[in-house]
Design a protein around this motif. Sequence first.
Motif, PDB file in Angstrom:
ATOM      1  N   ILE A 144      -4.199  10.726 -16.045  1.00  0.00           N
ATOM      2  CA  ILE A 144      -4.206  10.164 -14.692  1.00  0.00           C
ATOM      3  C   ILE A 144      -2.856  10.474 -14.058  1.00  0.00           C
ATOM      4  CG2 ILE A 144      -4.396   8.066 -13.286  1.00  0.00           C
ATOM      5  CD1 ILE A 144      -5.814   6.774 -15.760  1.00  0.00           C
ATOM      6  N   PHE A 145      -2.866  10.889 -12.796  1.00  0.00           N
ATOM      7  CA  PHE A 145      -1.615  11.149 -12.074  1.00  0.00           C
ATOM      8  C   PHE A 145      -1.434  10.095 -10.991  1.00  0.00           C
ATOM      9  CE2 PHE A 145       1.015  12.835  -8.739  1.00  0.00           C
ATOM     10  CZ  PHE A 145       2.035  13.487  -9.409  1.00  0.00           C
ATOM     11  N   LEU A 146      -0.221   9.551 -10.884  1.00  0.00           N
ATOM     12  CA  LEU A 146       0.089   8.558  -9.863  1.00  0.00           C
ATOM     13  C   LEU A 146       1.034   9.135  -8.813  1.00  0.00           C
ATOM     14  CD1 LEU A 146       0.796   5.262 -11.870  1.00  0.00           C
ATOM     15  CD2 LEU A 146      -1.379   6.104 -10.966  1.00  0.00           C
ATOM     16  N   GLY A 147       0.670   8.968  -7.545  1.00  0.00           N
ATOM     17  CA  GLY A 147       1.563   9.270  -6.431  1.00  0.00           C
ATOM     18  C   GLY A 147       1.896   7.951  -5.763  1.00  0.00           C
ATOM     19  N   THR A 148       3.135   7.503  -5.880  1.00  0.00           N
ATOM     20  CA  THR A 148       3.480   6.121  -5.541  1.00  0.00           C
ATOM     21  C   THR A 148       4.353   5.976  -4.292  1.00  0.00           C
ATOM     22  OG1 THR A 148       5.357   6.281  -7.069  1.00  0.00           O
ATOM     23  CG2 THR A 148       3.314   5.349  -7.934  1.00  0.00           C
ATOM     24  N   SER A 149       4.523   7.021  -3.505  1.00  0.00           N
ATOM     25  CA  SER A 149       5.442   6.996  -2.364  1.00  0.00           C
ATOM     26  C   SER A 149       5.122   5.853  -1.402  1.00  0.00           C
ATOM     27  CB  SER A 149       5.393   8.317  -1.614  1.00  0.00           C
ATOM     28  OG  SER A 149       5.901   9.366  -2.412  1.00  0.00           O
ATOM     29  N   VAL A 150       6.169   5.366  -0.713  1.00  0.00           N
ATOM     30  CA  VAL A 150       6.005   4.209   0.166  1.00  0.00           C
ATOM     31  C   VAL A 150       6.325   4.514   1.630  1.00  0.00           C
ATOM     32  CG1 VAL A 150       6.459   2.583  -1.698  1.00  0.00           C
ATOM     33  CG2 VAL A 150       8.360   3.378  -0.282  1.00  0.00           C
ATOM     34  N   LEU A 151       6.854   5.706   1.928  1.00  0.00           N
ATOM     35  CA  LEU A 151       7.217   6.045   3.298  1.00  0.00           C
ATOM     36  C   LEU A 151       6.432   7.250   3.793  1.00  0.00           C
ATOM     37  CD1 LEU A 151      11.122   5.696   3.212  1.00  0.00           C
ATOM     38  CD2 LEU A 151       9.438   3.994   3.927  1.00  0.00           C
ATOM     39  N   ASP A 152       6.185   7.297   5.100  1.00  0.00           N
ATOM     40  CA  ASP A 152       5.474   8.434   5.680  1.00  0.00           C
ATOM     41  C   ASP A 152       6.333   9.690   5.709  1.00  0.00           C
ATOM     42  OD1 ASP A 152       3.002   7.235   6.107  1.00  0.00           O
ATOM     43  OD2 ASP A 152       3.624   6.373   8.013  1.00  0.00           O
ATOM     44  N   VAL A 172      -3.261   7.796  -5.411  1.00  0.00           N
ATOM     45  CA  VAL A 172      -2.102   7.934  -4.530  1.00  0.00           C
ATOM     46  C   VAL A 172      -2.066   6.813  -3.501  1.00  0.00           C
ATOM     47  CG1 VAL A 172      -2.125  10.445  -4.797  1.00  0.00           C
ATOM     48  CG2 VAL A 172      -3.294   9.400  -2.848  1.00  0.00           C
ATOM     49  N   THR A 173      -0.899   6.605  -2.926  1.00  0.00           N
ATOM     50  CA  THR A 173      -0.738   5.630  -1.856  1.00  0.00           C
ATOM     51  C   THR A 173      -1.119   6.258  -0.512  1.00  0.00           C
ATOM     52  OG1 THR A 173       1.595   6.256  -1.753  1.00  0.00           O
ATOM     53  CG2 THR A 173       1.031   4.298  -3.034  1.00  0.00           C
ATOM     54  N   ASP A 174      -1.277   5.398   0.487  1.00  0.00           N
ATOM     55  CA  ASP A 174      -1.797   5.865   1.775  1.00  0.00           C
ATOM     56  C   ASP A 174      -0.711   6.338   2.748  1.00  0.00           C
ATOM     57  OD1 ASP A 174      -0.671   3.391   2.228  1.00  0.00           O
ATOM     58  OD2 ASP A 174      -2.381   2.570   3.338  1.00  0.00           O
ATOM     59  N   VAL A 175       0.300   7.040   2.233  1.00  0.00           N
ATOM     60  CA  VAL A 175       1.303   7.635   3.114  1.00  0.00           C
ATOM     61  C   VAL A 175       0.724   8.910   3.719  1.00  0.00           C
ATOM     62  CG1 VAL A 175       3.226   6.636   1.840  1.00  0.00           C
ATOM     63  CG2 VAL A 175       2.404   8.906   1.216  1.00  0.00           C
ATOM     64  N   ASP A 176       1.304   9.342   4.844  1.00  0.00           N
ATOM     65  CA  ASP A 176       0.706  10.428   5.624  1.00  0.00           C
ATOM     66  C   ASP A 176       0.453  11.699   4.820  1.00  0.00           C
ATOM     67  OD1 ASP A 176       0.446   8.960   7.880  1.00  0.00           O
ATOM     68  OD2 ASP A 176       2.132   9.854   8.967  1.00  0.00           O
ATOM     69  N   MET A 190      -7.245   6.476  -3.185  1.00  0.00           N
ATOM     70  CA  MET A 190      -6.133   6.072  -2.346  1.00  0.00           C
ATOM     71  C   MET A 190      -6.047   4.554  -2.288  1.00  0.00           C
ATOM     72  SD  MET A 190      -5.378   7.125   1.630  1.00  0.00           S
ATOM     73  CE  MET A 190      -5.188   8.841   1.148  1.00  0.00           C
ATOM     74  N   VAL A 191      -4.823   4.036  -2.427  1.00  0.00           N
ATOM     75  CA  VAL A 191      -4.589   2.593  -2.365  1.00  0.00           C
ATOM     76  C   VAL A 191      -3.473   2.322  -1.361  1.00  0.00           C
ATOM     77  CG1 VAL A 191      -5.319   2.228  -4.753  1.00  0.00           C
ATOM     78  CG2 VAL A 191      -2.907   2.636  -4.259  1.00  0.00           C
ATOM     79  N   PRO A 192      -3.386   1.104  -0.837  1.00  0.00           N
ATOM     80  CA  PRO A 192      -2.301   0.779   0.091  1.00  0.00           C
ATOM     81  C   PRO A 192      -0.935   0.911  -0.578  1.00  0.00           C
ATOM     82  CG  PRO A 192      -4.044  -0.868   0.204  1.00  0.00           C
ATOM     83  CD  PRO A 192      -4.335  -0.023  -0.986  1.00  0.00           C
ATOM     84  N   ARG A 193       0.013   1.451   0.161  1.00  0.00           N
ATOM     85  CA  ARG A 193       1.365   1.600  -0.388  1.00  0.00           C
ATOM     86  C   ARG A 193       1.930   0.228  -0.795  1.00  0.00           C
ATOM     87  NH1 ARG A 193       3.683   4.235   4.930  1.00  0.00           N
ATOM     88  NH2 ARG A 193       1.453   4.630   5.187  1.00  0.00           N
TER      89      ARG A 193
END
Length: 230
Positions: A144-152, A172-176, A190-193
């Motif tokens: 499983i790969f996680l993309g955890t960024s919090v900013l656009d 992944v998080t919902d960044v742009d 996709m999940v909320p940041r």
Amino acid sequence: MEIIKKNLKAADSIASTSYAMARQTSKLINCRAEDIYITPFGVDTKQFYKRNMNKGNEIVIGSIKKLTPKYGIKYGILAINYLVNNLFAENKKNTKIKYLIYGEGPERAELEQLVKDLNLQDIIEFKGRIPNNLVPQALNEFDIFLGTSVLDSESFGVAVVEAMACEVPVIVTDVDGFKEVVDNGKAGIMVPRKDYKAMAEQIYKLVKDSELRVKLGKLRENESLKSIIG
């Protein structure tokens, strides 16, 4: 910043690697984002492809990113903590997972302390900087790969695309930038940041269901993500 604006305004045409970056650029110099040419990053599929790996019984979760606050690795750690101590609480001893974090950066000491405070040293491992030529091998070790960024300001998720090329399911998080990569959730979860609980719940689904991981790893545009994950 003024030099950047001056150079951009002097250009006959502007190209961007993502729509997210194009939108930010348009705000910077007051032009239409539609007038900026999009040239997305490509993936060398001769390097990034699914390889046959001799894996053990552990489910390996991974991230590859610079260790700075905007990339949100902290929320990946908190997601693993919630997964282990809540979702797997009744079967904690038999939960065989690893979270491998590749990358260096100024936040490393703080993140390592967080792992110690949560008593997750046996599960979460900091792997340090990884040479580009070894990234395909590392991705193929992941389940499983996680993309955890919090900013656009995350303009394009290169590592996410590379993971997808290796048929690794991505959360992944919902960044742009990530929205573009996973087509607003059609090609990945996709999940909320910053919502580490939501991320943990999606990790839980994939950890428990090997067939689901395979399906998501091979997801195609004509398939419905909703029909697969329910």
